[in-house]
Design a protein around this motif. Structure first.
Motif, mmCIF file in Angstrom:
data_model
loop_
_atom_site.group_PDB
_atom_site.id
_atom_site.type_symbol
_atom_site.label_atom_id
_atom_site.label_comp_id
_atom_site.label_asym_id
_atom_site.label_seq_id
_atom_site.Cartn_x
_atom_site.Cartn_y
_atom_site.Cartn_z
ATOM 1 N N ALA A 151 46.440 42.694 -71.834
ATOM 2 C CA ALA A 151 47.561 42.777 -70.891
ATOM 3 C C ALA A 151 48.056 41.388 -70.507
ATOM 4 O O ALA A 151 49.270 41.155 -70.413
ATOM 5 C CB ALA A 151 47.134 43.556 -69.647
ATOM 6 N N VAL A 152 47.139 40.463 -70.277
ATOM 7 C CA VAL A 152 47.539 39.086 -69.964
ATOM 8 C C VAL A 152 48.301 38.490 -71.145
ATOM 9 O O VAL A 152 49.364 37.863 -70.976
ATOM 10 C CB VAL A 152 46.303 38.234 -69.620
ATOM 11 N N ALA A 193 58.733 48.947 -70.954
ATOM 12 C CA ALA A 193 59.233 49.652 -72.132
ATOM 13 C C ALA A 193 58.225 49.636 -73.269
ATOM 14 O O ALA A 193 58.050 50.635 -73.982
ATOM 15 C CB ALA A 193 60.551 49.021 -72.580
ATOM 16 N N ALA A 194 57.536 48.510 -73.431
ATOM 17 C CA ALA A 194 56.603 48.373 -74.564
ATOM 18 C C ALA A 194 55.233 48.950 -74.270
ATOM 19 O O ALA A 194 54.532 49.389 -75.193
ATOM 20 C CB ALA A 194 56.480 46.900 -74.957
ATOM 21 N N HIS A 195 54.827 48.970 -72.985
ATOM 22 C CA HIS A 195 53.461 49.360 -72.639
ATOM 23 C C HIS A 195 53.479 50.279 -71.412
ATOM 24 O O HIS A 195 53.191 49.851 -70.291
ATOM 25 C CB HIS A 195 52.611 48.118 -72.357
ATOM 26 N N PRO A 196 53.814 51.523 -71.595
ATOM 27 C CA PRO A 196 53.958 52.433 -70.445
ATOM 28 C C PRO A 196 52.672 52.685 -69.672
ATOM 29 O O PRO A 196 52.726 53.138 -68.518
ATOM 30 C CB PRO A 196 54.489 53.723 -71.087
ATOM 31 N N ASP A 197 51.505 52.402 -70.269
ATOM 32 C CA ASP A 197 50.232 52.599 -69.561
ATOM 33 C C ASP A 197 49.811 51.380 -68.755
ATOM 34 O O ASP A 197 48.729 51.370 -68.167
ATOM 35 C CB ASP A 197 49.119 52.956 -70.558
ATOM 36 N N LEU A 198 50.651 50.346 -68.706
ATOM 37 C CA LEU A 198 50.353 49.143 -67.936
ATOM 38 C C LEU A 198 51.065 49.212 -66.589
ATOM 39 O O LEU A 198 52.260 49.483 -66.519
ATOM 40 C CB LEU A 198 50.813 47.904 -68.701
ATOM 41 N N PRO A 231 63.429 40.826 -65.964
ATOM 42 C CA PRO A 231 63.502 41.245 -67.376
ATOM 43 C C PRO A 231 62.132 41.283 -68.055
ATOM 44 O O PRO A 231 61.913 42.073 -68.976
ATOM 45 C CB PRO A 231 64.421 40.201 -68.015
ATOM 46 N N THR A 232 61.200 40.430 -67.609
ATOM 47 C CA THR A 232 59.856 40.461 -68.200
ATOM 48 C C THR A 232 59.160 41.769 -67.870
ATOM 49 O O THR A 232 58.562 42.415 -68.751
ATOM 50 C CB THR A 232 59.022 39.276 -67.681
ATOM 51 N N LEU A 233 59.207 42.186 -66.618
ATOM 52 C CA LEU A 233 58.567 43.443 -66.223
ATOM 53 C C LEU A 233 59.234 44.633 -66.898
ATOM 54 O O LEU A 233 58.565 45.599 -67.282
ATOM 55 C CB LEU A 233 58.598 43.601 -64.705
ATOM 56 N N SER A 234 60.550 44.563 -67.066
ATOM 57 C CA SER A 234 61.251 45.638 -67.771
ATOM 58 C C SER A 234 60.800 45.729 -69.222
ATOM 59 O O SER A 234 60.563 46.822 -69.758
ATOM 60 C CB SER A 234 62.764 45.396 -67.699
ATOM 61 N N VAL A 248 46.731 48.135 -71.157
ATOM 62 C CA VAL A 248 46.612 49.255 -70.225
ATOM 63 C C VAL A 248 46.055 48.736 -68.908
ATOM 64 O O VAL A 248 45.645 47.578 -68.791
ATOM 65 C CB VAL A 248 45.678 50.351 -70.789
ATOM 66 N N GLY A 249 46.041 49.601 -67.898
ATOM 67 C CA GLY A 249 45.445 49.254 -66.615
ATOM 68 C C GLY A 249 46.427 48.531 -65.709
ATOM 69 O O GLY A 249 47.643 48.652 -65.848
ATOM 70 N N GLU A 250 45.880 47.755 -64.785
ATOM 71 C CA GLU A 250 46.696 47.031 -63.812
ATOM 72 C C GLU A 250 46.726 45.546 -64.147
ATOM 73 O O GLU A 250 45.716 44.964 -64.507
ATOM 74 C CB GLU A 250 46.143 47.214 -62.402
ATOM 75 N N LEU A 251 47.890 44.945 -63.998
ATOM 76 C CA LEU A 251 48.059 43.513 -64.187
ATOM 77 C C LEU A 251 48.720 42.942 -62.939
ATOM 78 O O LEU A 251 49.823 43.338 -62.573
ATOM 79 C CB LEU A 251 48.927 43.223 -65.411
ATOM 80 N N ARG A 252 48.032 42.002 -62.281
ATOM 81 C CA ARG A 252 48.525 41.420 -61.029
ATOM 82 C C ARG A 252 49.029 40.006 -61.305
ATOM 83 O O ARG A 252 48.270 39.152 -61.762
ATOM 84 C CB ARG A 252 47.414 41.407 -59.987
#
Length: 305
Positions: free
Chosen positions: A283-284, A116-121, A109-112, A91-95
Protein backbone atom coordinates in the motif's frame (compact mmCIF):
# COMPACT_ATOMS: atom_id res chain seq x y z
CA UNK A 1 -2.28 -19.23 28.05
CA UNK A 2 -2.24 -22.08 25.51
CA UNK A 3 0.71 -22.39 23.15
CA UNK A 4 -0.25 -22.81 19.50
CA UNK A 5 1.88 -25.91 18.95
CA UNK A 6 0.06 -27.63 21.84
CA UNK A 7 -3.33 -26.62 20.46
CA UNK A 8 -2.27 -28.00 17.06
CA UNK A 9 -1.47 -31.35 18.66
CA UNK A 10 -4.93 -31.47 20.28
CA UNK A 11 -6.65 -30.41 17.06
CA UNK A 12 -4.78 -33.08 15.11
CA UNK A 13 -5.71 -35.75 17.66
CA UNK A 14 -9.37 -34.75 17.42
CA UNK A 15 -9.27 -34.88 13.63
CA UNK A 16 -7.32 -38.11 13.18
CA UNK A 17 -8.37 -40.07 16.25
CA UNK A 18 -4.95 -41.38 17.28
CA UNK A 19 -1.50 -40.22 18.35
CA UNK A 20 0.01 -41.85 15.28
CA UNK A 21 -2.46 -40.14 12.97
CA UNK A 22 -1.84 -36.77 14.63
CA UNK A 23 1.92 -37.27 14.41
CA UNK A 24 1.71 -38.05 10.70
CA UNK A 25 -0.42 -34.97 10.01
CA UNK A 26 1.95 -32.71 11.95
CA UNK A 27 5.15 -34.31 10.65
CA UNK A 28 6.22 -35.08 14.22
CA UNK A 29 7.07 -38.22 16.11
CA UNK A 30 4.33 -39.80 18.26
CA UNK A 31 6.49 -39.07 21.31
CA UNK A 32 6.59 -35.35 20.43
CA UNK A 33 2.78 -35.24 20.07
CA UNK A 34 2.35 -36.99 23.43
CA UNK A 35 4.65 -34.44 25.07
CA UNK A 36 2.66 -31.54 23.62
CA UNK A 37 -0.59 -33.04 24.86
CA UNK A 38 0.85 -33.60 28.33
CA UNK A 39 1.96 -29.96 28.51
CA UNK A 40 -1.47 -28.81 27.34
CA UNK A 41 -3.16 -30.86 30.06
CA UNK A 42 -1.00 -29.09 32.64
CA UNK A 43 -1.92 -25.73 31.14
CA UNK A 44 -5.63 -26.63 31.15
CA UNK A 45 -5.62 -28.11 34.64
CA UNK A 46 -7.88 -30.94 33.53
CA UNK A 47 -7.46 -34.34 31.82
CA UNK A 48 -7.89 -33.97 28.07
CA UNK A 49 -7.50 -37.64 27.05
CA UNK A 50 -8.31 -41.00 28.54
CA UNK A 51 -7.46 -44.60 27.59
CA UNK A 52 -9.75 -46.24 25.04
CA UNK A 53 -8.67 -49.79 24.27
CA UNK A 54 -5.15 -49.61 22.92
CA UNK A 55 -5.46 -45.91 22.09
CA UNK A 56 -6.76 -42.62 23.47
CA UNK A 57 -9.92 -40.64 23.23
CA UNK A 58 -10.77 -37.12 24.25
CA UNK A 59 -12.48 -36.41 27.54
CA UNK A 60 -15.38 -33.91 27.63
CA UNK A 61 -12.83 -31.22 28.57
CA UNK A 62 -10.62 -32.38 25.71
CA UNK A 63 -13.49 -32.21 23.19
CA UNK A 64 -14.47 -28.73 24.34
CA UNK A 65 -10.90 -27.44 24.16
CA UNK A 66 -10.41 -29.11 20.78
CA UNK A 67 -13.37 -27.14 19.41
CA UNK A 68 -11.80 -23.91 20.65
CA UNK A 69 -8.43 -25.00 19.28
CA UNK A 70 -9.95 -25.45 15.82
CA UNK A 71 -11.41 -21.95 15.95
CA UNK A 72 -8.21 -20.40 17.30
CA UNK A 73 -6.03 -22.04 14.68
CA UNK A 74 -8.40 -20.93 11.93
CA UNK A 75 -8.24 -17.34 13.19
CA UNK A 76 -4.45 -17.48 13.34
CA UNK A 77 -4.32 -18.80 9.77
CA UNK A 78 -6.66 -16.01 8.63
CA UNK A 79 -4.51 -13.42 10.39
CA UNK A 80 -1.39 -14.73 8.67
CA UNK A 81 -3.18 -14.61 5.32
CA UNK A 82 -4.26 -11.02 5.94
CA UNK A 83 -0.71 -10.06 6.92
CA UNK A 84 0.63 -11.69 3.78
CA UNK A 85 -1.96 -9.78 1.73
CA UNK A 86 -0.99 -6.57 3.48
CA UNK A 87 2.62 -7.10 2.45
CA UNK A 88 1.87 -8.22 -1.07
CA UNK A 89 -1.50 -6.65 -1.94
CA UNK A 90 -2.81 -3.10 -1.73
CA UNK A 91 -5.40 -3.63 1.01
CA UNK A 92 -6.19 -2.44 4.52
CA UNK A 93 -5.75 1.06 5.90
CA UNK A 94 -3.14 3.59 4.80
CA UNK A 95 -2.62 6.69 6.95
CA UNK A 96 -0.96 9.65 5.21
CA UNK A 97 0.25 12.91 6.69
CA UNK A 98 1.19 15.58 4.17
CA UNK A 99 2.29 19.19 3.97
CA UNK A 100 -0.65 21.50 3.16
CA UNK A 101 0.71 22.23 -0.33
CA UNK A 102 0.59 18.58 -1.33
CA UNK A 103 -2.76 18.07 0.38
CA UNK A 104 -4.29 20.78 -1.78
CA UNK A 105 -2.48 20.11 -5.03
CA UNK A 106 -1.52 16.44 -5.12
CA UNK A 107 -3.59 14.52 -2.59
CA UNK A 108 -7.10 14.70 -4.14
CA UNK A 109 -6.09 13.23 -7.53
CA UNK A 110 -3.72 10.78 -5.80
CA UNK A 111 -6.45 9.46 -3.51
CA UNK A 112 -8.83 9.25 -6.46
CA UNK A 113 -6.28 7.23 -8.40
CA UNK A 114 -5.72 4.88 -5.45
CA UNK A 115 -9.44 4.34 -4.93
CA UNK A 116 -9.97 3.47 -8.58
CA UNK A 117 -7.02 1.07 -8.73
CA UNK A 118 -7.31 -0.47 -5.25
CA UNK A 119 -10.89 -0.54 -3.94
CA UNK A 120 -9.89 -2.61 -0.87
CA UNK A 121 -7.54 0.14 0.35
CA UNK A 122 -8.86 2.65 2.91
CA UNK A 123 -6.89 5.91 2.96
CA UNK A 124 -6.92 8.37 5.86
CA UNK A 125 -5.38 11.81 5.18
CA UNK A 126 -4.30 14.64 7.48
CA UNK A 127 -2.21 17.73 6.80
CA UNK A 128 0.84 18.64 8.84
CA UNK A 129 4.41 19.87 8.62
CA UNK A 130 7.37 17.48 8.67
CA UNK A 131 7.99 18.38 12.32
CA UNK A 132 4.62 16.76 13.07
CA UNK A 133 4.33 13.96 10.53
CA UNK A 134 7.81 12.41 10.74
CA UNK A 135 7.55 11.65 14.49
CA UNK A 136 4.12 10.15 13.80
CA UNK A 137 5.63 7.88 11.13
CA UNK A 138 8.31 6.72 13.56
CA UNK A 139 5.69 6.08 16.26
CA UNK A 140 3.56 4.03 13.88
CA UNK A 141 0.68 6.53 13.93
CA UNK A 142 1.17 7.32 10.23
CA UNK A 143 2.23 5.02 7.41
CA UNK A 144 3.48 7.70 5.02
CA UNK A 145 4.56 11.34 5.32
CA UNK A 146 4.81 13.77 2.42
CA UNK A 147 7.40 16.43 3.29
CA UNK A 148 9.20 19.33 1.62
CA UNK A 149 12.90 20.11 1.39
CA UNK A 150 13.97 23.74 1.10
CA UNK A 151 17.41 24.49 -0.32
CA UNK A 152 19.74 24.53 2.65
CA UNK A 153 16.95 23.40 5.00
CA UNK A 154 15.94 19.83 4.07
CA UNK A 155 13.50 17.79 6.09
CA UNK A 156 15.34 15.59 8.60
CA UNK A 157 15.89 11.93 7.74
CA UNK A 158 15.14 9.91 10.89
CA UNK A 159 17.00 6.61 11.30
CA UNK A 160 14.96 3.62 10.22
CA UNK A 161 13.08 5.48 7.48
CA UNK A 162 13.15 5.36 3.70
CA UNK A 163 12.29 8.17 1.34
CA UNK A 164 11.47 8.65 -2.32
CA UNK A 165 11.55 11.85 -4.36
CA UNK A 166 8.09 12.73 -5.66
CA UNK A 167 8.82 15.93 -7.58
CA UNK A 168 10.78 19.16 -7.86
CA UNK A 169 8.93 22.46 -7.48
CA UNK A 170 10.08 25.85 -8.78
CA UNK A 171 9.61 28.87 -6.53
CA UNK A 172 8.75 32.22 -8.13
CA UNK A 173 8.79 35.80 -6.96
CA UNK A 174 5.36 37.41 -6.63
CA UNK A 175 5.12 41.20 -6.86
CA UNK A 176 2.40 43.81 -7.23
CA UNK A 177 1.60 44.06 -10.93
CA UNK A 178 2.61 47.74 -11.03
CA UNK A 179 6.02 47.17 -9.44
CA UNK A 180 9.08 48.32 -11.42
CA UNK A 181 10.38 44.72 -11.70
CA UNK A 182 7.08 43.19 -12.85
CA UNK A 183 7.22 41.90 -16.40
CA UNK A 184 11.01 41.72 -16.50
CA UNK A 185 13.12 38.66 -17.03
CA UNK A 186 14.75 36.73 -14.18
CA UNK A 187 15.29 39.02 -11.21
CA UNK A 188 18.06 39.07 -8.62
CA UNK A 189 16.30 39.02 -5.26
CA UNK A 190 18.76 41.60 -3.99
CA UNK A 191 17.06 44.13 -6.29
CA UNK A 192 13.75 43.79 -4.43
CA UNK A 193 14.85 46.27 -1.78
CA UNK A 194 11.83 48.56 -1.78
CA UNK A 195 9.08 46.19 -0.55
CA UNK A 196 8.10 44.49 2.66
CA UNK A 197 7.81 40.70 2.62
CA UNK A 198 5.32 38.06 3.71
CA UNK A 199 6.66 34.75 5.06
CA UNK A 200 5.47 31.66 6.86
CA UNK A 201 5.74 31.62 10.62
CA UNK A 202 9.27 31.77 11.98
CA UNK A 203 8.68 28.43 13.73
CA UNK A 204 8.86 26.40 10.51
CA UNK A 205 11.44 25.80 7.81
CA UNK A 206 9.55 27.65 5.05
CA UNK A 207 9.72 30.94 6.92
CA UNK A 208 13.33 30.40 7.93
CA UNK A 209 14.23 29.51 4.33
CA UNK A 210 12.83 32.79 2.96
CA UNK A 211 14.89 34.88 5.38
CA UNK A 212 18.02 32.77 4.71
CA UNK A 213 17.55 33.03 0.93
CA UNK A 214 17.07 36.79 0.92
CA UNK A 215 20.09 37.33 3.16
CA UNK A 216 22.17 35.14 0.84
CA UNK A 217 21.13 37.51 -1.98
CA UNK A 218 22.47 40.46 0.00
CA UNK A 219 19.10 41.70 1.22
CA UNK A 220 18.01 42.11 4.85
CA UNK A 221 14.28 41.45 4.47
CA UNK A 222 11.60 43.48 6.20
CA UNK A 223 9.14 40.70 7.02
CA UNK A 224 6.00 42.50 8.15
CA UNK A 225 3.54 39.61 7.73
CA UNK A 226 4.05 36.12 9.12
CA UNK A 227 1.15 33.89 8.16
CA UNK A 228 0.90 30.28 7.12
CA UNK A 229 -0.49 29.35 3.75
CA UNK A 230 0.68 30.49 0.34
CA UNK A 231 -2.88 31.38 -0.63
CA UNK A 232 -2.82 34.06 2.07
CA UNK A 233 0.57 35.23 0.84
CA UNK A 234 -0.91 35.83 -2.61
CA UNK A 235 -3.82 37.76 -1.14
CA UNK A 236 -1.40 39.97 0.77
CA UNK A 237 0.64 40.66 -2.36
CA UNK A 238 -2.57 41.73 -4.08
CA UNK A 239 -4.00 43.59 -1.11
CA UNK A 240 -1.13 45.51 0.50
CA UNK A 241 1.68 45.26 -2.03
CA UNK A 242 4.19 43.05 -0.22
CA UNK A 243 6.54 40.64 -2.00
CA UNK A 244 6.41 36.85 -1.62
CA UNK A 245 8.18 33.67 -2.75
CA UNK A 246 5.58 31.09 -3.72
CA UNK A 247 6.09 27.52 -5.07
CA UNK A 248 4.28 26.77 -8.30
CA UNK A 249 2.69 23.68 -6.81
CA UNK A 250 0.98 25.88 -4.23
CA UNK A 251 -0.13 28.56 -6.67
CA UNK A 252 -3.79 28.97 -7.61
CA UNK A 253 -4.88 31.26 -10.46
CA UNK A 254 -3.60 34.74 -9.68
CA UNK A 255 -5.51 38.01 -9.66
CA UNK A 256 -4.51 40.57 -12.28
CA UNK A 257 -2.95 42.73 -9.57
CA UNK A 258 -0.21 40.13 -8.94
CA UNK A 259 2.78 39.55 -11.23
CA UNK A 260 4.90 36.40 -11.32
CA UNK A 261 8.60 36.90 -11.93
CA UNK A 262 11.32 34.27 -12.33
CA UNK A 263 14.40 34.55 -10.12
CA UNK A 264 18.09 34.37 -10.92
CA UNK A 265 19.27 31.93 -9.75
CA UNK A 266 16.18 29.73 -10.03
CA UNK A 267 14.83 28.68 -6.64
CA UNK A 268 13.54 25.18 -6.01
CA UNK A 269 12.20 22.92 -3.33
CA UNK A 270 11.64 19.16 -3.50
CA UNK A 271 8.78 17.01 -2.27
CA UNK A 272 9.54 13.59 -0.74
CA UNK A 273 7.57 10.66 0.62
CA UNK A 274 8.92 9.11 3.84
CA UNK A 275 7.97 5.83 5.52
CA UNK A 276 9.36 3.40 8.07
CA UNK A 277 11.69 1.01 6.32
CA UNK A 278 10.22 -1.97 8.16
CA UNK A 279 6.72 -1.00 7.03
CA UNK A 280 7.21 -0.55 3.33
CA UNK A 281 4.00 -2.38 2.44
CA UNK A 282 2.46 -2.75 -0.98
CA UNK A 283 0.00 0.00 0.00
CA UNK A 284 2.84 2.40 0.79
CA UNK A 285 4.53 1.58 -2.52
CA UNK A 286 1.27 2.09 -4.40
CA UNK A 287 0.74 5.48 -2.75
CA UNK A 288 4.26 6.62 -3.62
CA UNK A 289 3.74 5.57 -7.24
CA UNK A 290 0.39 7.39 -7.36
CA UNK A 291 1.84 10.60 -5.90
CA UNK A 292 4.67 10.46 -8.45
CA UNK A 293 2.26 9.93 -11.34
CA UNK A 294 0.07 12.86 -10.28
CA UNK A 295 3.12 15.09 -9.80
CA UNK A 296 4.38 14.17 -13.27
CA UNK A 297 1.02 15.12 -14.76
CA UNK A 298 1.41 18.54 -13.14
CA UNK A 299 4.71 19.24 -14.90
CA UNK A 300 2.77 21.70 -16.99
CA UNK A 301 2.42 24.09 -14.04
CA UNK A 302 2.15 27.77 -15.05
CA UNK A 303 5.57 29.35 -15.37
CA UNK A 304 6.73 32.79 -14.38
CA UNK A 305 5.99 35.58 -16.77
Amino acid sequence: MFALDRLRALDALARHGSIAGAAGALHLTPSAVSQQLAKLERDAGAPLTEPAGRGLRLTPAGRMLAEHATEILARVAAARLDLDRLRDEVVGELRIGAIPTSVHALAPPTLSRLRAAHPDLRVALADGEAEETLPAVLAGDLDLAVVENWEGLPAPIPPGTSRARLCEDVIDLLLPADHRLAGRGPVDLGDVDDLDWVADGDDNRAGAWLVHTLRAAGLEPRVTCRVRGFGMHIELVAGIGVAALVPRLARPPLPASVAVVATDPCLRRSIDAVWRTDRGTAAVRAAVDAFRAVAAERDGLPEAG
